[in-house]
Design a protein around this motif. Structure first.
Motif, mmCIF file in Angstrom:
data_model
loop_
_atom_site.group_PDB
_atom_site.id
_atom_site.type_symbol
_atom_site.label_atom_id
_atom_site.label_comp_id
_atom_site.label_asym_id
_atom_site.label_seq_id
_atom_site.Cartn_x
_atom_site.Cartn_y
_atom_site.Cartn_z
ATOM 1 N N LEU A 107 0.846 -1.188 0.000
ATOM 2 C CA LEU A 107 0.000 0.000 0.000
ATOM 3 C C LEU A 107 0.883 1.239 0.000
ATOM 4 O O LEU A 107 1.710 1.424 0.888
ATOM 5 C CB LEU A 107 -0.917 0.013 1.216
ATOM 6 N N ASP A 108 0.693 2.090 -1.012
ATOM 7 C CA ASP A 108 1.475 3.321 -1.129
ATOM 8 C C ASP A 108 0.539 4.518 -1.033
ATOM 9 O O ASP A 108 -0.284 4.754 -1.912
ATOM 10 C CB ASP A 108 2.229 3.343 -2.462
ATOM 11 N N LEU A 109 0.656 5.275 0.066
ATOM 12 C CA LEU A 109 -0.107 6.499 0.277
ATOM 13 C C LEU A 109 0.826 7.702 0.376
ATOM 14 O O LEU A 109 0.454 8.747 0.920
ATOM 15 C CB LEU A 109 -0.945 6.392 1.558
ATOM 16 N N GLY A 110 2.021 7.556 -0.157
ATOM 17 C CA GLY A 110 3.013 8.620 -0.095
ATOM 18 C C GLY A 110 2.672 9.796 -0.988
ATOM 19 O O GLY A 110 1.875 9.695 -1.921
ATOM 20 N N SER A 111 3.271 10.944 -0.674
ATOM 21 C CA SER A 111 3.122 12.161 -1.483
ATOM 22 C C SER A 111 1.665 12.559 -1.649
ATOM 23 O O SER A 111 1.204 12.838 -2.763
ATOM 24 C CB SER A 111 3.793 11.971 -2.853
ATOM 25 N N ASN A 112 0.933 12.572 -0.534
ATOM 26 C CA ASN A 112 -0.439 13.048 -0.521
ATOM 27 C C ASN A 112 -0.552 14.222 0.454
ATOM 28 O O ASN A 112 0.451 14.862 0.779
ATOM 29 C CB ASN A 112 -1.397 11.914 -0.142
ATOM 30 N N ASN A 113 -1.746 14.506 0.925
ATOM 31 C CA ASN A 113 -1.967 15.607 1.869
ATOM 32 C C ASN A 113 -2.505 15.106 3.204
ATOM 33 O O ASN A 113 -3.266 15.814 3.868
ATOM 34 C CB ASN A 113 -2.947 16.627 1.270
ATOM 35 N N LEU A 131 4.244 -0.640 3.715
ATOM 36 C CA LEU A 131 3.353 0.507 3.849
ATOM 37 C C LEU A 131 4.161 1.777 3.666
ATOM 38 O O LEU A 131 5.094 2.053 4.417
ATOM 39 C CB LEU A 131 2.681 0.496 5.224
ATOM 40 N N ARG A 132 3.775 2.572 2.661
ATOM 41 C CA ARG A 132 4.466 3.828 2.370
ATOM 42 C C ARG A 132 3.584 5.011 2.762
ATOM 43 O O ARG A 132 2.483 5.172 2.242
ATOM 44 C CB ARG A 132 4.814 3.916 0.882
ATOM 45 N N LEU A 133 4.077 5.820 3.687
ATOM 46 C CA LEU A 133 3.364 7.010 4.146
ATOM 47 C C LEU A 133 4.256 8.242 4.100
ATOM 48 O O LEU A 133 3.946 9.261 4.719
ATOM 49 C CB LEU A 133 2.852 6.805 5.574
ATOM 50 N N GLY A 134 5.358 8.166 3.381
ATOM 51 C CA GLY A 134 6.317 9.263 3.343
ATOM 52 C C GLY A 134 5.883 10.408 2.444
ATOM 53 O O GLY A 134 4.948 10.298 1.649
ATOM 54 N N ASN A 135 6.575 11.548 2.606
ATOM 55 C CA ASN A 135 6.364 12.724 1.754
ATOM 56 C C ASN A 135 4.935 13.267 1.824
ATOM 57 O O ASN A 135 4.380 13.717 0.819
ATOM 58 C CB ASN A 135 6.734 12.401 0.305
ATOM 59 N N ASN A 136 4.344 13.201 3.019
ATOM 60 C CA ASN A 136 3.081 13.888 3.283
ATOM 61 C C ASN A 136 3.427 15.119 4.127
ATOM 62 O O ASN A 136 3.571 15.004 5.349
ATOM 63 C CB ASN A 136 2.106 12.977 4.032
ATOM 64 N N PRO A 137 3.564 16.276 3.515
ATOM 65 C CA PRO A 137 4.115 17.440 4.224
ATOM 66 C C PRO A 137 3.284 17.944 5.396
ATOM 67 O O PRO A 137 3.779 18.729 6.205
ATOM 68 C CB PRO A 137 4.197 18.507 3.119
ATOM 69 N N HIS A 138 2.008 17.508 5.496
ATOM 70 C CA HIS A 138 1.155 17.967 6.596
ATOM 71 C C HIS A 138 0.897 16.870 7.631
ATOM 72 O O HIS A 138 0.124 17.098 8.566
ATOM 73 C CB HIS A 138 -0.186 18.458 6.039
ATOM 74 N N LEU A 139 1.524 15.742 7.482
ATOM 75 C CA LEU A 139 1.300 14.622 8.405
ATOM 76 C C LEU A 139 2.083 14.869 9.699
ATOM 77 O O LEU A 139 3.298 14.667 9.753
ATOM 78 C CB LEU A 139 1.732 13.311 7.761
#
Length: 291
Positions: A107-113, A131-139
């Motif tokens: 599951l890749d959810l990276g680079s979102n908001n 599980l990818r959750l990286g590059n979410n600048p507001h997380l």
């Protein structure tokens, strides 16, 4: 030559029918390179595509403008093992959305908001491995029970987010974890970071670049330093430990304060009593003088 052509003709007809059926089941504007893969990457989608085959196993939706996933979206796709939603406009994941994805492995959810990962977001997806959750600048917040039930998770990516702290329980309850990425976050090395620091030192082999690749801000002056420059002594002020001498001093101080309070009360009571007696005596003398 002709016998060969006659022999190949049924095979060509069969392959043509398979490809035609495959094309008919493929969502508009998407590609289906094999019967179990739907590739809708980079199509400018603002919502999930319609008519996704029910037996899809790989669903590629990266590089679009999708803002949300309906909570019942994955109910029908029980064979889905690979879901790529990287680089979209997701701001949150509705509770229960992933609870039915029992076979999901990637599951890749990276680079979102995304702004937070609440408890139970992944609904105990026990098959999830990466599980990818990286590059979410507001997380900026990950609940301690956000990854509860992910017993097969081996790789977790939380790099380059807005995390200043993280409860160590979020990581310690992942028994299969082999790789975790935490670099690029605005970590603050205060007392709330002490337990996480201890876990990172103990599990530095799970960090791609060890603790050298992670920096934090010192609470005194905001200066950024590598975790490799810190030690458990750096958080010594956060550990409140009392020796026997400290306990005796506290007990003696308490007893002394109590004794002083009792003596002061007794002294004040004595003064009040003497004042009352003096007042009565003076009043009696005045009455005798008047008679």
């Amino acid at each position: 030559m002709f016998p060969c052509v006659c022999w190949l003709q049924p095979l060509l007809v069969f392959l043509s029918s398979v490809l035609r059926a495959q094309g008919e089941n493929c969502p508009a504007s998407c590609l289906c390179p094999d019967p179990h893969t739907v590739d809708c990457s980079g199509r400018g989608l603002t919502r999930l595509p319609d008519e996704i085959p029910l037996d899809v196993r790989r669903l590629l939706l990266s590089d679009n403008w999708i803002p949300r996933i309906p909570s019942d979206f994955l109910v029908l796709y029980s064979d889905l093992v690979y879901l790529d939603l990287r680089n979209n406009s997701l701001s949150h994941i509705e509770p229960g959305t992933l609870s039915t994805s029992s076979r999901l492995v990637f599951l890749d959810l990276g680079s979102n908001n995304l702004t937070d990962i609440p408890s139970g977001t992944f609904g105990q997806s026990r098959s999830l491995i990466k599980l990818r959750l990286g590059n979410n600048p507001h997380l900026s917040m990950v609940n301690e029970d956000a990854f509860l039930g992910l017993t097969s998770l081996r790789e977790l990516e939380l790099e380059r987010n807005a995390l200043s702290g993280l409860q160590v329980g979020a990581l310690s309850q992942l028994p299969s974890l082999r790789v975790v990425r935490l670099e690029g976050n605005p970590w603050v090395c205060n007392c709330n970071f002490a337990n996480l620091f201890a876990w990172l030192e103990e599990n530095s082999h799970k960090l791609p670049n060890g603790v050298d690749g992670i920096e934090c801000s010192l609470p005194m002056d905001g200066r950024r330093v590598s975790l490799s420059q810190l030690s458990q002594d750096s958080f010594r002020e956060c550990q409140i430990t009392l020796t026997l001498t400290d306990l005796l001093i506290i007990i003696f101080s308490g007893i002394s304060v109590s004794v002083v309070a009792i003596m002061t009360s007794f002294f004040l009571a004595s003064i009040v009593h003497c004042f009352q007696r003096t007042s009565k005596t003076s009043k009696g003398d005045e009455e005798e003088s008047e008679e």
